[in-house]
Motif scaffolding. Structure first.
Motif, PDB file in Angstrom:
ATOM      1  N   LEU A 144       0.757  -1.270  -0.074  1.00  0.00           N
ATOM      2  CA  LEU A 144       0.118  -0.043  -0.003  1.00  0.00           C
ATOM      3  C   LEU A 144       0.703   1.231  -0.005  1.00  0.00           C
ATOM      4  O   LEU A 144       0.309   2.249  -0.299  1.00  0.00           O
ATOM      5  CB  LEU A 144      -0.991   0.090   1.286  1.00  0.00           C
ATOM      6  CG  LEU A 144      -2.074  -0.889   1.352  1.00  0.00           C
ATOM      7  CD1 LEU A 144      -2.826  -0.894   2.517  1.00  0.00           C
ATOM      8  CD2 LEU A 144      -3.113  -0.347   0.085  1.00  0.00           C
ATOM      9  N   ILE A 145       2.016   1.128   0.249  1.00  0.00           N
ATOM     10  CA  ILE A 145       3.082   2.277   0.532  1.00  0.00           C
ATOM     11  C   ILE A 145       3.504   2.243  -0.861  1.00  0.00           C
ATOM     12  O   ILE A 145       4.147   1.474  -1.582  1.00  0.00           O
ATOM     13  CB  ILE A 145       4.273   2.056   1.314  1.00  0.00           C
ATOM     14  CG1 ILE A 145       3.942   1.614   2.536  1.00  0.00           C
ATOM     15  CG2 ILE A 145       5.251   3.089   1.100  1.00  0.00           C
ATOM     16  CD1 ILE A 145       5.022   1.071   3.684  1.00  0.00           C
ATOM     17  N   PRO A 146       2.922   3.577  -1.643  1.00  0.00           N
ATOM     18  CA  PRO A 146       3.278   3.644  -3.023  1.00  0.00           C
ATOM     19  C   PRO A 146       4.739   3.933  -3.385  1.00  0.00           C
ATOM     20  O   PRO A 146       4.905   5.257  -3.667  1.00  0.00           O
ATOM     21  CB  PRO A 146       2.350   4.561  -3.630  1.00  0.00           C
ATOM     22  CG  PRO A 146       2.125   5.553  -2.210  1.00  0.00           C
ATOM     23  CD  PRO A 146       2.414   4.662  -0.824  1.00  0.00           C
ATOM     24  N   ARG A 147       5.523   3.102  -3.179  1.00  0.00           N
ATOM     25  CA  ARG A 147       6.989   3.375  -3.591  1.00  0.00           C
ATOM     26  C   ARG A 147       7.354   3.324  -5.033  1.00  0.00           C
ATOM     27  O   ARG A 147       7.103   1.942  -5.277  1.00  0.00           O
ATOM     28  CB  ARG A 147       7.803   2.946  -2.815  1.00  0.00           C
ATOM     29  CG  ARG A 147       9.395   3.150  -2.895  1.00  0.00           C
ATOM     30  CD  ARG A 147      10.434   2.321  -1.968  1.00  0.00           C
ATOM     31  NE  ARG A 147      11.842   2.796  -2.129  1.00  0.00           N
ATOM     32  CZ  ARG A 147      12.821   2.108  -1.640  1.00  0.00           C
ATOM     33  NH1 ARG A 147      12.846   1.228  -1.217  1.00  0.00           N
ATOM     34  NH2 ARG A 147      14.086   2.903  -1.843  1.00  0.00           N
ATOM     35  N   ALA A 148       7.957   3.851  -5.613  1.00  0.00           N
ATOM     36  CA  ALA A 148       8.025   3.794  -7.060  1.00  0.00           C
ATOM     37  C   ALA A 148       9.247   2.693  -7.414  1.00  0.00           C
ATOM     38  O   ALA A 148      10.250   2.593  -6.434  1.00  0.00           O
ATOM     39  CB  ALA A 148       8.473   4.964  -7.738  1.00  0.00           C
ATOM     40  N   ARG A 149       9.365   1.922  -8.393  1.00  0.00           N
ATOM     41  CA  ARG A 149      10.274   1.064  -8.799  1.00  0.00           C
ATOM     42  C   ARG A 149      11.427   1.970  -9.246  1.00  0.00           C
ATOM     43  O   ARG A 149      11.069   2.826  -9.831  1.00  0.00           O
ATOM     44  CB  ARG A 149       9.763  -0.217  -9.704  1.00  0.00           C
ATOM     45  CG  ARG A 149       8.888  -1.106  -9.017  1.00  0.00           C
ATOM     46  CD  ARG A 149       8.372  -2.141  -9.821  1.00  0.00           C
ATOM     47  NE  ARG A 149       7.165  -2.816  -9.246  1.00  0.00           N
ATOM     48  CZ  ARG A 149       7.260  -4.024  -8.615  1.00  0.00           C
ATOM     49  NH1 ARG A 149       8.571  -4.565  -8.440  1.00  0.00           N
ATOM     50  NH2 ARG A 149       6.605  -4.940  -7.675  1.00  0.00           N
ATOM     51  N   PRO A 150      12.602   1.188  -9.508  1.00  0.00           N
ATOM     52  CA  PRO A 150      13.505   1.952 -10.020  1.00  0.00           C
ATOM     53  C   PRO A 150      13.433   2.281 -11.504  1.00  0.00           C
ATOM     54  O   PRO A 150      13.901   3.443 -11.862  1.00  0.00           O
ATOM     55  CB  PRO A 150      14.839   0.899 -10.076  1.00  0.00           C
ATOM     56  CG  PRO A 150      14.501  -0.075  -8.927  1.00  0.00           C
ATOM     57  CD  PRO A 150      12.881  -0.011  -8.739  1.00  0.00           C
ATOM     58  N   ALA A 154       4.093   5.448  -8.273  1.00  0.00           N
ATOM     59  CA  ALA A 154       3.767   4.335  -8.222  1.00  0.00           C
ATOM     60  C   ALA A 154       2.417   4.592  -7.602  1.00  0.00           C
ATOM     61  O   ALA A 154       2.002   5.417  -6.850  1.00  0.00           O
ATOM     62  CB  ALA A 154       4.470   3.282  -7.141  1.00  0.00           C
ATOM     63  N   THR A 155       1.472   3.596  -7.765  1.00  0.00           N
ATOM     64  CA  THR A 155       0.201   3.540  -7.192  1.00  0.00           C
ATOM     65  C   THR A 155       0.247   2.474  -5.946  1.00  0.00           C
ATOM     66  O   THR A 155       0.977   1.416  -5.948  1.00  0.00           O
ATOM     67  CB  THR A 155      -1.055   3.267  -8.083  1.00  0.00           C
ATOM     68  OG1 THR A 155      -0.612   2.044  -8.631  1.00  0.00           O
ATOM     69  CG2 THR A 155      -0.936   4.270  -9.089  1.00  0.00           C
ATOM     70  N   ALA A 156      -0.781   2.811  -5.222  1.00  0.00           N
ATOM     71  CA  ALA A 156      -1.101   1.600  -3.779  1.00  0.00           C
ATOM     72  C   ALA A 156      -1.287   0.309  -4.395  1.00  0.00           C
ATOM     73  O   ALA A 156      -1.968  -0.062  -5.573  1.00  0.00           O
ATOM     74  CB  ALA A 156      -2.417   2.333  -3.052  1.00  0.00           C
ATOM     75  N   TRP A 157      -0.814  -0.709  -3.767  1.00  0.00           N
ATOM     76  CA  TRP A 157      -0.881  -2.098  -4.079  1.00  0.00           C
ATOM     77  C   TRP A 157       0.074  -2.537  -5.339  1.00  0.00           C
ATOM     78  O   TRP A 157       0.319  -3.715  -5.366  1.00  0.00           O
ATOM     79  CB  TRP A 157      -2.220  -2.566  -4.656  1.00  0.00           C
ATOM     80  CG  TRP A 157      -3.291  -2.285  -3.727  1.00  0.00           C
ATOM     81  CD1 TRP A 157      -4.460  -1.417  -3.806  1.00  0.00           C
ATOM     82  CD2 TRP A 157      -3.716  -3.132  -2.513  1.00  0.00           C
ATOM     83  NE1 TRP A 157      -5.076  -1.632  -2.649  1.00  0.00           N
ATOM     84  CE2 TRP A 157      -4.618  -2.409  -1.744  1.00  0.00           C
ATOM     85  CE3 TRP A 157      -2.800  -3.946  -1.831  1.00  0.00           C
ATOM     86  CZ2 TRP A 157      -5.262  -3.009  -0.593  1.00  0.00           C
ATOM     87  CZ3 TRP A 157      -3.472  -4.615  -0.570  1.00  0.00           C
ATOM     88  CH2 TRP A 157      -4.442  -3.861  -0.097  1.00  0.00           C
ATOM     89  N   HIS A 158       0.915  -1.589  -5.907  1.00  0.00           N
ATOM     90  CA  HIS A 158       1.742  -1.824  -6.767  1.00  0.00           C
ATOM     91  C   HIS A 158       3.309  -1.189  -6.556  1.00  0.00           C
ATOM     92  O   HIS A 158       4.171  -1.119  -7.504  1.00  0.00           O
ATOM     93  CB  HIS A 158       1.273  -1.198  -8.249  1.00  0.00           C
ATOM     94  CG  HIS A 158       0.005  -1.839  -8.642  1.00  0.00           C
ATOM     95  ND1 HIS A 158      -0.190  -3.192  -9.055  1.00  0.00           N
ATOM     96  CD2 HIS A 158      -1.180  -1.372  -8.778  1.00  0.00           C
ATOM     97  CE1 HIS A 158      -1.404  -3.457  -9.275  1.00  0.00           C
ATOM     98  NE2 HIS A 158      -1.999  -2.331  -9.042  1.00  0.00           N
ATOM     99  N   GLY A 159       3.268  -0.942  -5.283  1.00  0.00           N
ATOM    100  CA  GLY A 159       4.622  -0.524  -4.835  1.00  0.00           C
ATOM    101  C   GLY A 159       5.782  -1.474  -4.850  1.00  0.00           C
ATOM    102  O   GLY A 159       5.601  -2.769  -5.029  1.00  0.00           O
TER     103      GLY A 159
END
Length: 199
Positions: free
Chosen positions: A100-106, A111-116
């Motif tokens: 749920l933490i929206p951390r972007a991939r490299p 990023a959006t929630a659930w896809h961090g």
């Protein structure tokens, strides 16, 4: 629910703490490691690691093992398969919740929630499986399982995850593997005394 409650028992909490500590320590290196791997030869990081960490494998293989073990009357093997599945369920719930933490991939700007990116699901699934294997069969089987899980984690660093994602994913996986109670293989013999009966 019982397995999730066990995630806050001391053995699992220790590994969540270790994973969190390693993640925090490695976070300043995230960009440097990512740049180094981007400039490297992509052939050094085969896609095998990606496939070995897939949720379909970590759920599908134990399920197939369970079906075969039940059909052939191997209760111990069926119990081991159920333990693997329970570890993956506990691991999956914790890992997906943290995403749920929206951390972007490299490779992403946002990023959006659930896809961090945080934590690495492939890594956590692999370490959960390795932990269950080690607890069941000892270090002779556990060490190769952990080496394979580490390989999965390292393979995820190539354009998919940051180092801190992988570090915490390993901690979550170990914690999930420790949270699931192993079926007992020991027989217990005790006397029974009751009015008019003994056994």
């Amino acid at each position: 629910p019982h397995d999730l409650r066990n995630m806050v028992r001391p053995p699992s909490l220790v590994w969540l703490g270790v994973g969190g500590g390693l993640s925090a320590l490695s976070a300043p290196l995230d960009d440097r490691v990512d740049r180094a791997l981007r400039d490297g030869d992509p052939d050094v990081y085969p896609k095998v690691g990606d496939q070995l960490g897939e949720a379909g494998l970590h759920f599908g293989a134990p399920f197939a093992l369970y079906v075969v073990a039940r059909a052939t009357g191997h209760a111990d093997t069926a119990g081991f398969a159920v333990t693997l599945l329970r570890a993956q369920v506990a691991n999956g719930i914790v890992t997906r919740s943290l995403k749920l933490i929206p951390r972007a991939r490299p490779f992403q700007e946002s990023a959006t929630a659930w896809h961090g990116s945080f934590p690495s699901g492939h890594t956590s699934a692999s370490f959960a499986t390795a932990t269950v294997i080690q607890r069941r069969f000892g270090w002779r089987a556990g060490l190769p399982a952990y080496v394979l899980a580490s390989y999965v984690g390292l393979s995820r660093l190539h354009r998919n995850h940051f180092l801190s994602d992988v570090a915490f994913g390993a901690g979550v996986g170990i914690a999930a593997g420790l949270a699931v109670n192993q079926p007992s293989r020991r027989a217990v013999i005790s006397p029974m005394l009751a009015p008019g009966a003994a056994g």
